[in-house]
Design a protein around this motif. Structure first.
Motif, PDB file in Angstrom:
ATOM      1  N   ALA A   1     -10.992  19.076 -45.384  1.00  0.00           N
ATOM      2  CA  ALA A   1     -10.466  18.323 -46.530  1.00  0.00           C
ATOM      3  C   ALA A   1      -9.889  16.973 -46.107  1.00  0.00           C
ATOM      4  N   SER A   2      -9.424  16.866 -44.851  1.00  0.00           N
ATOM      5  CA  SER A   2      -8.837  15.605 -44.375  1.00  0.00           C
ATOM      6  C   SER A   2      -9.883  14.510 -44.222  1.00  0.00           C
ATOM      7  N   LEU A   3     -11.167  14.859 -44.279  1.00  0.00           N
ATOM      8  CA  LEU A   3     -12.229  13.873 -44.130  1.00  0.00           C
ATOM      9  C   LEU A   3     -12.543  13.162 -45.439  1.00  0.00           C
ATOM     10  N   GLY A   4     -11.935  13.580 -46.536  1.00  0.00           N
ATOM     11  CA  GLY A   4     -12.266  13.004 -47.832  1.00  0.00           C
ATOM     12  C   GLY A   4     -13.566  13.584 -48.347  1.00  0.00           C
ATOM     13  N   ARG A   5     -14.220  12.872 -49.246  1.00  0.00           N
ATOM     14  CA  ARG A   5     -15.485  13.369 -49.793  1.00  0.00           C
ATOM     15  C   ARG A   5     -16.530  13.443 -48.684  1.00  0.00           C
ATOM     16  N   LEU A   6     -17.139  14.618 -48.528  1.00  0.00           N
ATOM     17  CA  LEU A   6     -18.136  14.802 -47.483  1.00  0.00           C
ATOM     18  C   LEU A   6     -19.426  14.096 -47.843  1.00  0.00           C
ATOM     19  N   THR A   7     -20.084  13.546 -46.822  1.00  0.00           N
ATOM     20  CA  THR A   7     -21.347  12.834 -47.043  1.00  0.00           C
ATOM     21  C   THR A   7     -22.518  13.495 -46.325  1.00  0.00           C
ATOM     22  N   GLN A   8     -22.285  13.982 -45.098  1.00  0.00           N
ATOM     23  CA  GLN A   8     -23.397  14.574 -44.354  1.00  0.00           C
ATOM     24  C   GLN A   8     -22.891  15.499 -43.254  1.00  0.00           C
TER      25      GLN A   8
ATOM     26  N   THR B   1     -13.551  28.115 -33.938  1.00  0.00           N
ATOM     27  CA  THR B   1     -13.854  26.732 -34.267  1.00  0.00           C
ATOM     28  C   THR B   1     -14.247  26.580 -35.731  1.00  0.00           C
ATOM     29  N   ALA B   2     -15.041  27.517 -36.246  1.00  0.00           N
ATOM     30  CA  ALA B   2     -15.471  27.449 -37.642  1.00  0.00           C
ATOM     31  C   ALA B   2     -14.280  27.560 -38.584  1.00  0.00           C
ATOM     32  N   THR B   3     -13.338  28.419 -38.247  1.00  0.00           N
ATOM     33  CA  THR B   3     -12.134  28.576 -39.071  1.00  0.00           C
ATOM     34  C   THR B   3     -11.304  27.295 -39.055  1.00  0.00           C
ATOM     35  N   HIS B   4     -11.199  26.671 -37.894  1.00  0.00           N
ATOM     36  CA  HIS B   4     -10.437  25.423 -37.781  1.00  0.00           C
ATOM     37  C   HIS B   4     -11.083  24.317 -38.614  1.00  0.00           C
ATOM     38  N   VAL B   5     -12.406  24.189 -38.532  1.00  0.00           N
ATOM     39  CA  VAL B   5     -13.088  23.146 -39.301  1.00  0.00           C
ATOM     40  C   VAL B   5     -12.921  23.391 -40.795  1.00  0.00           C
ATOM     41  N   ALA B   6     -13.024  24.638 -41.234  1.00  0.00           N
ATOM     42  CA  ALA B   6     -12.857  24.945 -42.649  1.00  0.00           C
ATOM     43  C   ALA B   6     -11.487  24.519 -43.156  1.00  0.00           C
TER      44      ALA B   6
ATOM     45  N   LEU C   1     -28.570  20.751 -49.861  1.00  0.00           N
ATOM     46  CA  LEU C   1     -27.738  19.894 -50.684  1.00  0.00           C
ATOM     47  C   LEU C   1     -26.590  20.740 -51.220  1.00  0.00           C
ATOM     48  N   THR C   2     -25.346  20.330 -50.964  1.00  0.00           N
ATOM     49  CA  THR C   2     -24.188  21.145 -51.301  1.00  0.00           C
ATOM     50  C   THR C   2     -23.406  20.565 -52.474  1.00  0.00           C
ATOM     51  N   ALA C   3     -22.532  21.396 -53.039  1.00  0.00           N
ATOM     52  CA  ALA C   3     -21.751  21.000 -54.204  1.00  0.00           C
ATOM     53  C   ALA C   3     -20.780  19.866 -53.889  1.00  0.00           C
ATOM     54  N   SER C   4     -20.413  19.689 -52.626  1.00  0.00           N
ATOM     55  CA  SER C   4     -19.510  18.605 -52.245  1.00  0.00           C
ATOM     56  C   SER C   4     -20.212  17.253 -52.257  1.00  0.00           C
ATOM     57  N   GLY C   5     -21.523  17.273 -52.385  1.00  0.00           N
ATOM     58  CA  GLY C   5     -22.303  16.038 -52.320  1.00  0.00           C
ATOM     59  C   GLY C   5     -22.895  15.787 -50.953  1.00  0.00           C
ATOM     60  N   ALA C   6     -22.489  16.590 -49.960  1.00  0.00           N
ATOM     61  CA  ALA C   6     -22.993  16.406 -48.599  1.00  0.00           C
ATOM     62  C   ALA C   6     -24.383  16.999 -48.443  1.00  0.00           C
ATOM     63  N   THR C   7     -25.214  16.315 -47.669  1.00  0.00           N
ATOM     64  CA  THR C   7     -26.511  16.846 -47.269  1.00  0.00           C
ATOM     65  C   THR C   7     -26.371  17.434 -45.867  1.00  0.00           C
TER      66      THR C   7
ATOM     67  N   TRP D   1     -17.830  25.424 -45.429  1.00  0.00           N
ATOM     68  CA  TRP D   1     -17.347  24.074 -45.127  1.00  0.00           C
ATOM     69  C   TRP D   1     -17.583  23.093 -46.276  1.00  0.00           C
ATOM     70  N   CYS D   2     -18.713  23.233 -46.964  1.00  0.00           N
ATOM     71  CA  CYS D   2     -19.145  22.190 -47.905  1.00  0.00           C
ATOM     72  C   CYS D   2     -19.238  22.658 -49.353  1.00  0.00           C
ATOM     73  N   GLY D   3     -19.020  23.921 -49.622  1.00  0.00           N
ATOM     74  CA  GLY D   3     -19.131  24.402 -50.991  1.00  0.00           C
ATOM     75  C   GLY D   3     -20.501  24.978 -51.291  1.00  0.00           C
ATOM     76  N   GLU D   4     -20.701  25.359 -52.535  1.00  0.00           N
ATOM     77  CA  GLU D   4     -21.934  26.014 -52.962  1.00  0.00           C
ATOM     78  C   GLU D   4     -23.163  25.162 -52.635  1.00  0.00           C
ATOM     79  N   ILE D   5     -24.249  25.836 -52.249  1.00  0.00           N
ATOM     80  CA  ILE D   5     -25.501  25.149 -51.953  1.00  0.00           C
ATOM     81  C   ILE D   5     -26.336  25.082 -53.225  1.00  0.00           C
ATOM     82  N   LEU D   6     -26.757  23.865 -53.587  1.00  0.00           N
ATOM     83  CA  LEU D   6     -27.443  23.635 -54.854  1.00  0.00           C
ATOM     84  C   LEU D   6     -28.960  23.580 -54.710  1.00  0.00           C
ATOM     85  N   ALA D   7     -29.448  23.143 -53.552  1.00  0.00           N
ATOM     86  CA  ALA D   7     -30.898  23.022 -53.352  1.00  0.00           C
ATOM     87  C   ALA D   7     -31.209  23.110 -51.868  1.00  0.00           C
ATOM     88  N   VAL D   8     -32.446  23.476 -51.545  1.00  0.00           N
ATOM     89  CA  VAL D   8     -32.857  23.663 -50.158  1.00  0.00           C
ATOM     90  C   VAL D   8     -34.233  23.061 -49.958  1.00  0.00           C
ATOM     91  N   CYS D   9     -34.489  22.593 -48.737  1.00  0.00           N
ATOM     92  CA  CYS D   9     -35.790  22.015 -48.401  1.00  0.00           C
ATOM     93  C   CYS D   9     -36.194  22.441 -46.994  1.00  0.00           C
TER      94      CYS D   9
END
Length: 298
Positions: free
Chosen positions: A128-135, A119-124, A188-194, A158-166
């Motif tokens: 991209a078909s979802l457009g810019r990721l948000t969350q 499933t993880a491989t399929h989602v990866a 917080l990821t490089a794609s902009g998604a939280t 799935w979302c790219g490099e992780i920029l910050a953590v909380c």
């Protein structure tokens, strides 16, 4: 007198390149040379030997769990190194062994179950078909350092490099995903998604409910079932189940075998010690966030 072959390359970079090429040439001249691999395990998994044999490896013994002696001995002895799970030795040990392995033209691989989850491989491949990721939200993720490594690795793929953590609930975008699902980790990821994660004692990636949202649609993952929703409607897909009790270990073992057969450890497709070092860095940042409060940039 028994003589041992030269296993460690010269420190001079130019000489080291020639040394590695000569090692490859020597191996090509010995087609019947068996695969030599060192597995580092704490012995808690009684199925380890069976999983390795199912992957086509002749098991002659397992290393003791003492990380420094086990890993350093394996790399200095010219063995490919495989960690049986994400619970890891200290970072300095991982760096030292990764350097030794790469100088000696050896593979270093970490067994992560998420890497072998269909499933993880399929989602990866679909995200991209979802457009810019948000969350991304995860309800029922595994707890503990090993579980967090798996979650971090999944979010990065799935979302790219992780920029910050909380890990401070007072500073998170949301305190809960459901009445019984408090948020325990935010990324917080490089794609902009939280990424908002609810961790549970009995949680697992392949039983959690994961929702990936983008500007053009969303994916809802529940075990083997993936639901894709966009302006065209809803499509459902049921993916195959894991073929073994420890899919990550089997996949990592096959990864080492494949890299050996192709005579180039750089072709390892799974997680390496470098991936584990990056995840450990994020886990340390999460600990800092929990203790001091707020977000921590990486």
């Amino acid at each position: 007198m028994t003589t041992l072959p030269e296993l460690i390359p010269p420190r001079d970079p130019a000489l080291a390149v020639g040394w590695r090429e000569s090692r490859r040439t020597a191996r090509r001249g010995q087609p019947d040379l068996p695969l030599a691999m060192a597995l580092v395990t704490d012995g808690s998994q009684s199925t380890t030997t069976g999983v390795l044999r199912d992957a086509g490896v002749d098991v002659v013994g397992l290393l003791a769990p003492e990380p420094l002696e086990s890993l350093a001995w394996a790399a200095e002895a010219g063995l490919h190194v495989l960690l049986a799970g994400p619970a890891s030795p200290a970072d300095e040990v991982l760096r030292a062994v990764a350097d030794l392995a790469e100088e000696a033209d050896l593979a270093h691989v970490v067994a992560l179950d998420g890497r072998a989850w269909p499933t993880a491989t399929h989602v990866a491949a679909t995200v991209a078909s979802l457009g810019r990721l948000t969350q991304v939200t995860v309800v029922g993720a595994p707890t503990g350092p090993g579980g967090r490594v798996e979650m971090v690795d999944l979010a990065t793929r799935w979302c790219g490099e992780i920029l910050a953590v909380c890990a401070d609930r007072t500073a998170m975008p949301a305190s809960a995903l459901a009445p019984d699902a408090p948020v325990t980790l935010a990324l917080l990821t490089a794609s902009g998604a939280t990424v908002l994660v609810n961790e549970r004692m009995n949680g697992a990636l392949d039983t959690a409910t994961i929702t990936v949202c983008g500007q053009r649609g969303r994916l809802v993952v529940q075990g083997r079932q993936v639901r894709h929703q966009d302006e065209r409607g809803v499509q459902e897909l049921v993916l195959p189940a894991a073929t073994t009790h420890r899919p990550g270990l089997r996949e990592a073992t096959c990864d080492v075998v494949r890299a050996t057969e192709l005579e180039d450890p750089r072709l390892v497709r799974g997680a390496t010690f470098h991936d584990l070092l990056a995840a450990n860095r994020l886990l340390a940042a999460a600990s800092t966030s929990h203790q001091r409060g707020g977000w921590v940039e990486l």
